[in-house]
Design an enzyme around this catalytic site. Sequence first.
Site, PDB file in Angstrom:
ATOM      1  N   GLU A 110     -54.362 -12.233 -55.342  1.00  0.00           N
ATOM      2  CA  GLU A 110     -53.172 -13.011 -55.731  1.00  0.00           C
ATOM      3  C   GLU A 110     -52.908 -12.873 -57.230  1.00  0.00           C
ATOM      4  O   GLU A 110     -51.772 -12.723 -57.680  1.00  0.00           O
ATOM      5  CB  GLU A 110     -53.358 -14.485 -55.329  1.00  0.00           C
ATOM      6  CG  GLU A 110     -53.318 -14.656 -53.811  1.00  0.00           C
ATOM      7  CD  GLU A 110     -53.682 -16.056 -53.342  1.00  0.00           C
ATOM      8  OE1 GLU A 110     -54.777 -16.539 -53.693  1.00  0.00           O
ATOM      9  OE2 GLU A 110     -52.863 -16.679 -52.640  1.00  0.00           O
ATOM     10  N   GLU A 130     -58.840 -15.356 -46.588  1.00  0.00           N
ATOM     11  CA  GLU A 130     -59.003 -16.822 -46.571  1.00  0.00           C
ATOM     12  C   GLU A 130     -59.165 -17.415 -45.178  1.00  0.00           C
ATOM     13  O   GLU A 130     -59.884 -18.407 -45.005  1.00  0.00           O
ATOM     14  CB  GLU A 130     -57.805 -17.498 -47.255  1.00  0.00           C
ATOM     15  CG  GLU A 130     -57.782 -17.360 -48.781  1.00  0.00           C
ATOM     16  CD  GLU A 130     -57.100 -16.097 -49.266  1.00  0.00           C
ATOM     17  OE1 GLU A 130     -56.910 -15.158 -48.456  1.00  0.00           O
ATOM     18  OE2 GLU A 130     -56.740 -16.033 -50.450  1.00  0.00           O
TER      19      GLU A 130
END
Length: 707
Positions: A110, A130
């Site tokens: 990210e 995740e």
Amino acid sequence: MMSELVELSNHDGVGVITVENPPVNALSSMVLNLLERCLLAGEKDPAIQALVLIGGGRTFIAGADINEFLEVLAGRRALADLHPFLARMEDCSKPIVAAIHGSALGGGLELAMAAHYRVATSDAQVGQPETRLGIIPGAGGTQRLPRLVGVVKAAEMCALGSPLKASAAFELGILDEIITGDLLAGAIAFAKKKARQGAQHPKTRERNDKLGSAESNASALAALRGEVRKSRKNLNAPLAAVDAVEAAALLPFDEGCRNERKIFDQCLFSLEARALIHAFFAERAVTKIPGLQKAAPVASVQQAAIVGAGTMGAGIAMCFANAGIPVRLTDQDPSALERGMKNIRQNYDNSVKRGRISAEVSEHRQGLIRPQPDHDGFENADIIVEAVFENLALKKQIFAAFDAVAKAGCVLASNTSTLSIDEIALAVSRPARVVGLHFFSPANVMRLVEVVRGQATGSDVIASSMALAKRLGKVGVLVGNCFGFVGNRMMFPYMREAQFLVEEGATPEQVDAVLTDFGMAMGIFAVDDMAGIDVAWRVRQEFRHLEQPGVRKPLVADQLYAMNRLGQKTGKGWYRYGEDRKPVPDPEVHSLIEETARKAGIPRRRISNEEIIERTIFAMINEGVRILDEGYALRAGDIDTIYLNGYGFPNYRGGPMWYADTVGLRTISTRIKEYQRAHGKLWEPAALLERLIAEGRTLSSWDEQKQ
Ligand code: 3HC
Ligand code: NAI
């Protein structure tokens, strides 16, 4: 500018920001603050034209610091908000290049996507894993990734969590360049080039060209959701990730991020996330063995040898070959050796056909396995693994032969599933070298290896075995030398109760359906049919002397054996099997069960699904607690790791011990005592269970106290 964790230095006009937060440069709040300071300093410094963001040590940033999520869950800190920093990166007037080696995962990717450019070494990997922790990307990953690769691909990456190799990430547009040679030098050269070009540097959040529309994405997303429901059964986070990514094409960027955050929060505070985060740390904790120094040198295995080329021996040989270790494989029976090699060849051919490995890799690996009729060359092996029939006298004879041939430092391992490592060690002059390495079938696929410590097993042998497990890509868990070790010992009461339940009125298919609904990968009767009714029968013969008179025992399995209903191998067992090997309920088995119950005077009744879960899973838990108390497992988390990696226990329940804590030890104990009143001695509650309840504690707290 210097700090311990993040450093900015000027390399000929390029500001290099290096993150040094070993072992994996996790993005903690502290790292984030320091990154922000370095970014501002770099942006302000007129002597710097461009910035490179790189990880020190073995990797780029492997994600947000998962420990901080635990603190958030415990209410000790608020969740960090990365968005302002990421927006500042994108808005920076100087080009920022993320230079990736090792892994850019989760928050690491990210962050990299908020840089203007990304370059990587060819062996790097990137991804949004995740959902494996029960959460979704929480720092804009579900909004920036679709802007680089499209909504459907991004949804797939976020939902399934599998990382991509650098070459694939380059093809998809996540990476701008693969650097051959020195990464930092390549990244600096790349950054200088971009600074010279001077144009506007791309901001991922402003790109909309790959997003498509609700209509254009709809059918592919529906198909993905279907796949996710199947392959990630009962999990919430993967579907939530698809929802979050889908919104990228429906909402403006900032709103998409707010939506992502809302979903992230819901996921983080779920039982699923708590269980999966527990599983993550439990798997890593298994390597921490009191008395073994992590830094102590471990002799690396250069050559291996295996005796017994049956189901397990052939599979274990593949494990060595897959890790690049040459291995000699022998069997007393030339046709068994031939069969073993044929199975190995077929296995590799299938992997090539399915595109998992190339033909060259397959050839190379097969070339590392050397079939031979004798022990020739065993004197050079660093480890010899015995995988012959499950018979103590035979194993002792084989170990005595090892003793004569093996070099001084060689590890002598047995793959026994029920026999005593101490008994086996009596056959050699060097019992400290003897250890159990309990692989699971199919050995080349299953991740679990129980490393069985005998009374005499040396610490260096344990350390070597644990290191070897890791090198083979397995999870090695240290267990003590009791009957069935940890995994199978807990399976016995689970299996026993399942069989009692069918005698009392359930059917095998009802029990199996309840267990698979609970999340077990397979029902227990389907497992028994797959492993072979004869296998468990043989174990029962070997240990008949341990049976206690007057204690109830299952009655049907022995009859199936006598009828040659051995499971899948004979087409019939607890179920019937057709060509497709799918279990079909069999009225013959129903009649056999009813008749057996009638003869034994067992009244039949309607059995509730709730009772099935309690009788099977609580019996398994009770045995697990006993094992902990007796010290045959080091931690409750070790038992969970065993069950998640070797027995198909649902990962979103965290393993049997974690699950016990979530149900509540008091509730479990109350039910166990009720079953004890109804069924007697076999249901005696484990002493540790009662102690923990009296002290108001949990199994997790038992682990914490041992840290
Ligand atoms: N946070 C905290 N600790 C971490 C960590 C993380 N993200 N990732 C790894 N660690 C720790 C491990 O606990 C272990 O600690 P220990 O030595 O004390 O036991 C150590 O780093 C080494 O880990 P491994 O044994 O797993 O090392 P490997 O070299 O085998 O694997 C890896 C490295 C591929 C990076 C693997 O550790 C991994 O997959 N880590 C998790 C990656 C991940 O899930 N990232 C996403 C996090 S969530 C997130 O980023 C949310 C964001 O969207 C906001
Ligand atoms: P198997 O019957 O498939 O193979 C055993 C092989 O050993 C045979 O090929 C046999 O010819 C060979 N052998 C017997 N005596 C020998 C000798 N003196 N010298 C050389 N070779 C000899 O058995 P399997 O299933 O591979 O089991 C092997 C061991 O692994 C057993 O101890 C078993 O308990 C254990 N195990 C089995 C698992 C399974 O699911 N099959 C799982 C985990 C452990």
